[in-house]
Design a protein around this motif. Structure first.
Motif, PDB file in Angstrom:
ATOM      1  N   PHE A   1      -4.965  -3.423  -1.199  1.00 19.61           N
ATOM      2  CA  PHE A   1      -4.014  -3.633  -0.098  1.00 19.61           C
ATOM      3  C   PHE A   1      -4.647  -3.241   1.238  1.00 19.61           C
ATOM      4  O   PHE A   1      -4.522  -3.975   2.230  1.00 19.61           O
ATOM      5  CB  PHE A   1      -2.735  -2.803  -0.313  1.00 19.61           C
ATOM      6  CG  PHE A   1      -1.758  -3.394  -1.291  1.00 19.61           C
ATOM      7  CD1 PHE A   1      -1.243  -4.664  -1.120  1.00 19.61           C
ATOM      8  CD2 PHE A   1      -1.316  -2.646  -2.379  1.00 19.61           C
ATOM      9  CE1 PHE A   1      -0.329  -5.199  -2.018  1.00 19.61           C
ATOM     10  CE2 PHE A   1      -0.395  -3.163  -3.275  1.00 19.61           C
ATOM     11  CZ  PHE A   1       0.107  -4.448  -3.093  1.00 19.61           C
ATOM     12  N   LEU A   2      -5.329  -2.104   1.279  1.00 18.91           N
ATOM     13  CA  LEU A   2      -5.934  -1.655   2.534  1.00 18.91           C
ATOM     14  C   LEU A   2      -7.080  -2.558   2.983  1.00 18.91           C
ATOM     15  O   LEU A   2      -7.216  -2.837   4.180  1.00 18.91           O
ATOM     16  CB  LEU A   2      -6.423  -0.206   2.398  1.00 18.91           C
ATOM     17  CG  LEU A   2      -5.334   0.850   2.283  1.00 18.91           C
ATOM     18  CD1 LEU A   2      -5.949   2.228   2.108  1.00 18.91           C
ATOM     19  CD2 LEU A   2      -4.403   0.825   3.491  1.00 18.91           C
ATOM     20  N   LEU A   3      -7.889  -3.023   2.047  1.00 20.11           N
ATOM     21  CA  LEU A   3      -8.981  -3.919   2.435  1.00 20.11           C
ATOM     22  C   LEU A   3      -8.436  -5.252   2.938  1.00 20.11           C
ATOM     23  O   LEU A   3      -8.910  -5.779   3.952  1.00 20.11           O
ATOM     24  CB  LEU A   3      -9.952  -4.145   1.266  1.00 20.11           C
ATOM     25  CG  LEU A   3     -11.145  -5.052   1.585  1.00 20.11           C
ATOM     26  CD1 LEU A   3     -11.930  -4.568   2.796  1.00 20.11           C
ATOM     27  CD2 LEU A   3     -12.051  -5.163   0.370  1.00 20.11           C
TER      28      LEU A   3
ATOM     29  N   GLY B   1       0.813  -1.206   0.000  1.00 20.91           N
ATOM     30  CA  GLY B   1       0.000   0.000   0.000  1.00 20.91           C
ATOM     31  C   GLY B   1       0.851   1.264   0.000  1.00 20.91           C
ATOM     32  O   GLY B   1       0.507   2.253  -0.660  1.00 20.91           O
ATOM     33  N   ALA B   2       1.977   1.236   0.709  1.00 26.45           N
ATOM     34  CA  ALA B   2       2.883   2.390   0.718  1.00 26.45           C
ATOM     35  C   ALA B   2       3.435   2.648  -0.683  1.00 26.45           C
ATOM     36  O   ALA B   2       3.544   3.806  -1.111  1.00 26.45           O
ATOM     37  CB  ALA B   2       4.015   2.161   1.716  1.00 26.45           C
ATOM     38  N   VAL B   3       3.773   1.584  -1.414  1.00 28.95           N
ATOM     39  CA  VAL B   3       4.243   1.746  -2.794  1.00 28.95           C
ATOM     40  C   VAL B   3       3.125   2.338  -3.653  1.00 28.95           C
ATOM     41  O   VAL B   3       3.366   3.206  -4.501  1.00 28.95           O
ATOM     42  CB  VAL B   3       4.746   0.407  -3.375  1.00 28.95           C
ATOM     43  CG1 VAL B   3       5.132   0.547  -4.849  1.00 28.95           C
ATOM     44  CG2 VAL B   3       5.924  -0.121  -2.572  1.00 28.95           C
ATOM     45  N   SER B   4       1.894   1.895  -3.432  1.00 34.13           N
ATOM     46  CA  SER B   4       0.757   2.435  -4.172  1.00 34.13           C
ATOM     47  C   SER B   4       0.582   3.930  -3.907  1.00 34.13           C
ATOM     48  O   SER B   4       0.285   4.703  -4.823  1.00 34.13           O
ATOM     49  CB  SER B   4      -0.535   1.700  -3.807  1.00 34.13           C
ATOM     50  OG  SER B   4      -0.471   0.353  -4.174  1.00 34.13           O
ATOM     51  N   VAL B   5       0.763   4.341  -2.666  1.00 28.89           N
ATOM     52  CA  VAL B   5       0.655   5.765  -2.326  1.00 28.89           C
ATOM     53  C   VAL B   5       1.724   6.553  -3.084  1.00 28.89           C
ATOM     54  O   VAL B   5       1.448   7.604  -3.670  1.00 28.89           O
ATOM     55  CB  VAL B   5       0.777   5.986  -0.800  1.00 28.89           C
ATOM     56  CG1 VAL B   5       0.966   7.466  -0.469  1.00 28.89           C
ATOM     57  CG2 VAL B   5      -0.445   5.436  -0.083  1.00 28.89           C
ATOM     58  N   TRP B   6       2.960   6.024  -3.095  1.00 31.45           N
ATOM     59  CA  TRP B   6       4.029   6.703  -3.830  1.00 31.45           C
ATOM     60  C   TRP B   6       3.678   6.783  -5.323  1.00 31.45           C
ATOM     61  O   TRP B   6       3.860   7.822  -5.955  1.00 31.45           O
ATOM     62  CB  TRP B   6       5.371   6.008  -3.626  1.00 31.45           C
ATOM     63  CG  TRP B   6       6.462   6.667  -4.426  1.00 31.45           C
ATOM     64  CD1 TRP B   6       7.085   6.187  -5.531  1.00 31.45           C
ATOM     65  CD2 TRP B   6       7.017   7.964  -4.195  1.00 31.45           C
ATOM     66  NE1 TRP B   6       7.995   7.087  -6.013  1.00 31.45           N
ATOM     67  CE2 TRP B   6       7.974   8.198  -5.204  1.00 31.45           C
ATOM     68  CE3 TRP B   6       6.794   8.963  -3.247  1.00 31.45           C
ATOM     69  CZ2 TRP B   6       8.705   9.381  -5.280  1.00 31.45           C
ATOM     70  CZ3 TRP B   6       7.528  10.145  -3.319  1.00 31.45           C
ATOM     71  CH2 TRP B   6       8.468  10.337  -4.333  1.00 31.45           C
TER      72      TRP B   6
END
Length: 195
Positions: free
Chosen positions: A166-168, A118-123
């Motif tokens: 990822f968050l779900l 999820g952190a990679v997705s945010v980036w």
């Protein structure tokens, strides 16, 4: 089915995932309010037996979606897409195996794995919104990470969909295992330790 129709379908799944995560956060924060606490307890009790299987399903659908976009729609994955796949594909595999075996022992590691993805997705979302961030050595100039192959409902892109999944998955993995499942996992651990 057209790529546009599939993209809308995946976008709606992302919105649904977001609603569940927001409801879970509200339930967690509202524990001091009796009505919210009671509703949360009821929902968690209903979801608990299926949470691991649901997390496996979410990761599997996200994996299938990413394969659809690259193999059917013909969108070449950028570097950050590959990194997200590097988190999602093993997560799907581990969760499917864990759900099939009925073991919850993987949930802490899987949660961390989902949050890192999820952190990679945010980036990736930031790179999409602010292409100047792409100047890092990570993204390939021939296949930039700032390209938006999909934009549904005005804001949902492929990295947004990945972040939602990822968050779900992480939210579902936060549900405590059923009481009898915890005892079964403990018994398996004890059996292995005595060998």
């Amino acid at each position: 089915m057209t790529v546009r129709a599939m993209s809308l379908f995946f976008a709606l799944l992302a919105v649904g995932a977001n609603l569940v995560v927001v409801a879970a956060v509200i339930g967690r924060l509202g524990r001091a309010i009796p009505a919210i606490a009671a509703l949360r307890a009821t929902v968690v009790d209903e979801v608990r037996p299926y949470a691991l299987g649901l997390a496996a399903f979410v990761a599997s659908v996200a994996t299938a979606g990413s394969l659809y976009y690259s193999e059917v729609a013909g969108f070449p994955p950028c570097t950050l897409c590959w990194v997200q796949r590097g988190f999602m594909y093993p997560l799907a595999l581990v969760l499917v195996v864990a759900a099939a075996r009925g073991t919850w022992r993987v949930r802490t590691g899987a949660r961390v794995w989902a949050l890192l993805g999820g952190a990679v997705s945010v980036w990736h979302l930031l790179v999409e919104r602010f292409p100047a961030l792409e100047g890092s050595a990570v993204c390939d100039p021939a296949n930039p990470c700032s390209i938006r192959w999909v934009q549904e409902l005005g804001f949902i892109t492929i990295p947004y969909m990945a972040l939602s999944a990822f968050l779900l998955a992480a939210t579902l993995l936060w549900v405590d295992p059923p009481h009898d499942q915890s005892r079964a996992d403990d018994a398996r651990t004890e059996t292995r330790e005595t060998r």
